[in-house]
Design a protein around this motif. Structure first.
Motif, short mmCIF file in Angstrom:
data_model
loop_
_atom_site.label_atom_id
_atom_site.label_comp_id
_atom_site.label_asym_id
_atom_site.label_seq_id
_atom_site.Cartn_x
_atom_site.Cartn_y
_atom_site.Cartn_z
N UNK A 29 0.84 -1.16 0.00
CA UNK A 29 0.00 0.00 0.00
C UNK A 29 0.89 1.23 0.00
N UNK A 30 0.44 2.24 -0.64
CA UNK A 30 1.20 3.49 -0.67
C UNK A 30 0.29 4.63 -0.27
N UNK A 31 0.84 5.59 0.43
CA UNK A 31 0.11 6.78 0.79
C UNK A 31 0.67 7.94 0.01
N UNK A 32 -0.18 8.62 -0.72
CA UNK A 32 0.26 9.75 -1.51
C UNK A 32 -0.20 11.03 -0.83
N UNK A 88 3.99 13.77 -2.95
CA UNK A 88 4.98 13.06 -2.15
C UNK A 88 4.40 11.71 -1.79
N UNK A 89 5.25 10.73 -1.55
CA UNK A 89 4.74 9.39 -1.33
C UNK A 89 5.46 8.70 -0.18
N UNK A 90 4.66 8.04 0.67
CA UNK A 90 5.16 7.12 1.68
C UNK A 90 4.73 5.74 1.22
N UNK A 91 5.66 4.80 1.16
CA UNK A 91 5.36 3.45 0.72
C UNK A 91 5.39 2.52 1.93
N UNK A 92 4.32 1.74 2.09
CA UNK A 92 4.18 0.84 3.23
C UNK A 92 4.20 -0.61 2.78
N UNK A 129 -3.41 4.47 -1.81
CA UNK A 129 -3.69 3.74 -3.04
C UNK A 129 -3.15 2.32 -2.86
N UNK A 130 -3.84 1.38 -3.43
CA UNK A 130 -3.38 -0.01 -3.34
C UNK A 130 -2.31 -0.25 -4.40
N UNK A 131 -1.16 -0.65 -3.93
CA UNK A 131 -0.06 -1.01 -4.81
C UNK A 131 0.58 -2.25 -4.23
N UNK A 178 3.47 -3.71 -2.94
CA UNK A 178 4.78 -3.25 -2.48
C UNK A 178 5.63 -4.39 -1.93
N UNK A 179 5.12 -5.60 -2.02
CA UNK A 179 5.82 -6.74 -1.42
C UNK A 179 7.17 -7.02 -2.07
N UNK A 180 7.35 -6.65 -3.32
CA UNK A 180 8.61 -6.90 -4.02
C UNK A 180 9.48 -5.66 -4.11
N UNK A 181 9.03 -4.58 -3.52
CA UNK A 181 9.76 -3.32 -3.58
C UNK A 181 10.94 -3.35 -2.61
N UNK A 182 12.04 -2.80 -3.04
CA UNK A 182 13.24 -2.73 -2.20
C UNK A 182 12.97 -1.84 -1.00
N UNK A 183 13.35 -2.31 0.17
CA UNK A 183 13.15 -1.54 1.40
C UNK A 183 14.32 -0.58 1.56
N UNK A 184 14.09 0.70 1.33
CA UNK A 184 15.13 1.72 1.46
C UNK A 184 15.21 2.28 2.87
N UNK A 185 14.15 2.12 3.64
CA UNK A 185 14.12 2.63 5.01
C UNK A 185 14.14 1.42 5.94
N UNK A 186 15.20 1.31 6.71
CA UNK A 186 15.37 0.16 7.60
C UNK A 186 14.79 0.40 8.99
N UNK A 187 14.68 1.65 9.37
CA UNK A 187 14.20 2.01 10.70
C UNK A 187 12.71 1.66 10.84
N UNK A 188 12.30 1.19 12.00
CA UNK A 188 10.89 0.88 12.25
C UNK A 188 10.06 2.16 12.21
#
Length: 83
Positions: free
Chosen positions: A1-4, A13-17, A50-52, A54-64
């Motif tokens: 899921x992504x938040x725009x 701007x986008x936050x990807x979850x 928006x539904x996307x 994201x399960x195969x997307x590279x995790x660029x943010x490691x922090x919880x």
């Protein structure tokens, strides 16, 4: 899921979850941690999910996510960084 997020200036701007965790962020020419700092300082704007897949997307943010939110709140409190 992504938040725009559409900022008051019209910038998108986008936050990807993935599984409830922020795994990436994009704004202007920034991505990852640098973009999260900018996005979390927003005081206003329009936000939608928006539904996307994201399960195969590279995790660029490691922090919880909770840690990211607490750090952003601390910066805003200490430095008045909210925009």
């Amino acid at each position: 899921m992504a938040g725009t997020i559409t900022s008051p200036t019209g910038r998108v701007e986008k936050l990807v979850f993935d599984k409830g965790q922020i795994i990436d962020a994009i704004t202007g020419n920034r991505c990852g941690d640098a973009a999260v700092d900018v996005i979390l300082r927003r005081r206003q704007g329009a936000f939608r999910f928006t539904r996307e897949d994201t399960s195969k997307r590279l995790r660029l943010i490691q922090q919880e996510t909770m840690s990211l939110l607490m750090e952003a709140a601390q910066k805003i409190d200490e430095k008045g960084w909210a925009e």
